[in-house]
Design a protein around this motif. Structure first.
Motif, mmCIF file in Angstrom:
data_model
loop_
_atom_site.group_PDB
_atom_site.id
_atom_site.type_symbol
_atom_site.label_atom_id
_atom_site.label_comp_id
_atom_site.label_asym_id
_atom_site.label_seq_id
_atom_site.Cartn_x
_atom_site.Cartn_y
_atom_site.Cartn_z
ATOM 1 N N VAL A 156 0.953 -1.329 0.188
ATOM 2 C CA VAL A 156 0.205 -0.407 0.335
ATOM 3 C C VAL A 156 0.817 1.493 0.116
ATOM 4 O O VAL A 156 1.347 1.994 -0.493
ATOM 5 C CB VAL A 156 -1.195 -0.225 1.193
ATOM 6 C CG1 VAL A 156 -1.308 0.987 1.301
ATOM 7 C CG2 VAL A 156 -1.713 -1.670 0.789
ATOM 8 N N GLY A 157 1.997 0.980 0.661
ATOM 9 C CA GLY A 157 2.786 2.357 0.805
ATOM 10 C C GLY A 157 3.683 2.529 -0.486
ATOM 11 O O GLY A 157 3.426 3.727 -0.670
ATOM 12 N N ILE A 158 4.462 2.109 -1.282
ATOM 13 C CA ILE A 158 4.526 1.628 -2.697
ATOM 14 C C ILE A 158 4.001 2.404 -3.304
ATOM 15 O O ILE A 158 4.156 3.035 -4.524
ATOM 16 C CB ILE A 158 5.043 0.181 -2.689
ATOM 17 C CG1 ILE A 158 6.372 -0.246 -2.114
ATOM 18 C CG2 ILE A 158 5.502 0.907 -4.620
ATOM 19 C CD1 ILE A 158 6.672 -1.571 -2.186
ATOM 20 N N ILE A 159 2.426 1.677 -3.557
ATOM 21 C CA ILE A 159 1.194 2.207 -4.450
ATOM 22 C C ILE A 159 1.253 4.065 -4.387
ATOM 23 O O ILE A 159 0.761 4.698 -4.869
ATOM 24 C CB ILE A 159 0.017 1.709 -4.333
ATOM 25 C CG1 ILE A 159 0.561 0.291 -4.832
ATOM 26 C CG2 ILE A 159 -1.304 1.959 -5.572
ATOM 27 C CD1 ILE A 159 -0.789 -0.930 -4.104
ATOM 28 N N GLY A 199 2.906 10.498 -4.520
ATOM 29 C CA GLY A 199 4.365 11.057 -3.933
ATOM 30 C C GLY A 199 4.208 11.293 -2.488
ATOM 31 O O GLY A 199 3.795 11.317 -1.093
ATOM 32 N N LEU A 200 5.470 13.006 -2.063
ATOM 33 C CA LEU A 200 5.690 13.460 -0.619
ATOM 34 C C LEU A 200 5.241 14.543 -0.471
ATOM 35 O O LEU A 200 5.811 14.870 -1.901
ATOM 36 C CB LEU A 200 6.782 13.104 -0.162
ATOM 37 C CG LEU A 200 7.806 11.387 -0.106
ATOM 38 C CD1 LEU A 200 8.727 11.883 0.402
ATOM 39 C CD2 LEU A 200 6.092 11.153 1.503
ATOM 40 N N VAL A 235 0.363 9.523 3.255
ATOM 41 C CA VAL A 235 -1.269 9.715 2.218
ATOM 42 C C VAL A 235 -2.106 10.089 3.203
ATOM 43 O O VAL A 235 -2.912 11.230 2.142
ATOM 44 C CB VAL A 235 -1.552 8.307 3.169
ATOM 45 C CG1 VAL A 235 -3.112 8.477 3.563
ATOM 46 C CG2 VAL A 235 -1.099 6.289 2.557
ATOM 47 N N PHE A 236 -1.558 11.208 3.997
ATOM 48 C CA PHE A 236 -2.739 12.861 4.466
ATOM 49 C C PHE A 236 -1.537 13.563 3.782
ATOM 50 O O PHE A 236 -2.345 14.565 4.535
ATOM 51 C CB PHE A 236 -2.410 12.197 6.297
ATOM 52 C CG PHE A 236 -2.807 11.044 6.436
ATOM 53 C CD1 PHE A 236 -4.058 10.752 6.493
ATOM 54 C CD2 PHE A 236 -2.218 9.680 6.881
ATOM 55 C CE1 PHE A 236 -4.949 10.223 6.909
ATOM 56 C CE2 PHE A 236 -3.597 9.207 7.776
ATOM 57 C CZ PHE A 236 -4.652 8.885 7.874
ATOM 58 N N VAL A 284 6.412 5.171 8.216
ATOM 59 C CA VAL A 284 6.031 6.293 8.949
ATOM 60 C C VAL A 284 5.908 7.351 7.546
ATOM 61 O O VAL A 284 5.086 8.443 7.172
ATOM 62 C CB VAL A 284 7.132 7.473 9.643
ATOM 63 C CG1 VAL A 284 7.347 8.671 10.245
ATOM 64 C CG2 VAL A 284 7.237 6.365 11.129
ATOM 65 N N VAL A 285 6.709 6.452 6.760
ATOM 66 C CA VAL A 285 6.881 8.105 5.737
ATOM 67 C C VAL A 285 5.723 7.170 4.862
ATOM 68 O O VAL A 285 5.183 8.538 4.248
ATOM 69 C CB VAL A 285 8.542 6.990 4.685
ATOM 70 C CG1 VAL A 285 7.731 8.405 3.016
ATOM 71 C CG2 VAL A 285 9.857 8.039 4.886
#
Length: 298
Positions: free
Chosen positions: A26-29, A35-36, A173-174, A167-168
């Motif tokens: 999920v994080g990779i997607i 992005g960040l 996500v938010f 954490v990243v």
């Protein structure tokens, strides 16, 4: 908290590994799609912190930016007698003076702190942040390999990467701002997590000295016994720091809010990975070694 019955961490770890793998995917997607949300530290632009004698709303400030002609790509974050305005471009001297003058019409006592980062500086800060995290991980691998063995080092690094990545992911996500304060929080989380992991690894090594390991089941018993012996200590330590970080997030100033939030979620992931990821992974590596030895002697 009284743990009368020992928990079989090795056998239940497969469920937690499944959860971690799902969260990682999920994080990779999310990182690929969203992005960040980089702050001004990692991309060119200006960040204006305004201290006020009264609270101003976004609706009061937005027309000012439009009037000056600097509202394109601008984000406004109001707070309690504070306001942050972030510009995606470097604020020139004329616009700076106009902004100050217009804001002071609404609040004559307003004071300003302007941080500007040009393109080259943003790139340099980004590279240095990556180097800082990589060097810390390399240092941990060397330290744990010397003090313990390479299997402990691999297990520790897997745990740390797991914590930092999740954490990243939460920040991605938010859409929370990633700046130098965030990097500081990640390095702090890594430091805390490795300390907690080392404590359990130290107990495993101590129990290993007096153990007679003939089968993998003996190794399972040793790992479970070691983690259970240190479980209360890990939970109480994590809970103490978690409460402190939570109160900093709830009642601290705007300048440390994201640092505190990163610490809160990092502490949760850190305690989780220390107990359910690091030690079972060391068992996996160690059991492979034992199986090879058994294969040679048979």
């Amino acid at each position: 908290m009284n743990f009368k019955k020992e928990i079989d961490f090795v056998h239940i770890s497969k469920y937690f590994y499944t959860v971690s793998i799902i969260l990682t995917i999920v994080g990779i997607i999310c990182l690929s799609v969203f992005g960040l949300n980089f702050g001004v530290d990692f991309r060119a632009g200006s960040n204006v912190d305004i201290t006020l004698s009264k609270s101003l709303t976004q609706n009061e400030v937005q027309p000012i930016l439009k009037k000056i002609g600097i509202d394109e790509g601008t984000s406004i974050t109001p707070g309690e007698k504070r306001m942050n305005i972030r510009f995606t471009e470097v604020l020139n001297e004329e616009h700076d003076h106009q902004l100050r003058a217009e804001i002071q019409k609404l609040d004559s006592t307003a004071s300003f702190e302007v941080n500007t980062v040009d393109t080259e500086m943003a790139k340099e800060l980004g590279k240095n942040a990556i180097y800082a995290v990589l060097l810390s991980c390399i240092g941990i691998i060397i330290y744990v390999s010397i003090r313990f063995e390479w299997r402990f080092a691999l297990a520790a690094i897997l745990s740390l990467i797991h914590d930092a990545f999740l954490v990243v992911t939460v920040f991605s996500v938010f859409r929370l701002e990633v700046d130098l304060i965030f990097i500081t929080a990640v390095l702090t989380i890594i430091g805390y997590s490795i300390n907690d992991t080392i404590v359990i690894f130290d107990r495993i090594r101590e129990n290993l000295r007096f153990a007679k390991l003939k089968t993998n089941e003996d190794l399972v018993v040793l790992v479970n016994k070691s983690v259970n012996q240190m479980l209360k200590r890990s939970i109480y330590t994590a809970l103490t720091v978690f409460i402190a970080a939570l109160f900093l997030y709830l009642f601290g100033g705007e300048s440390i809010k994201m640092f505190s939030f990163a610490m809160v979620i990092g502490l949760v992931f850190g305690a989780y990975s220390t107990i359910f990821i690091a030690s079972p992974f060391w068992f996996f590596l160690k059991s492979k070694e034992k199986n090879k030895k058994i294969g040679k002697t048979s």
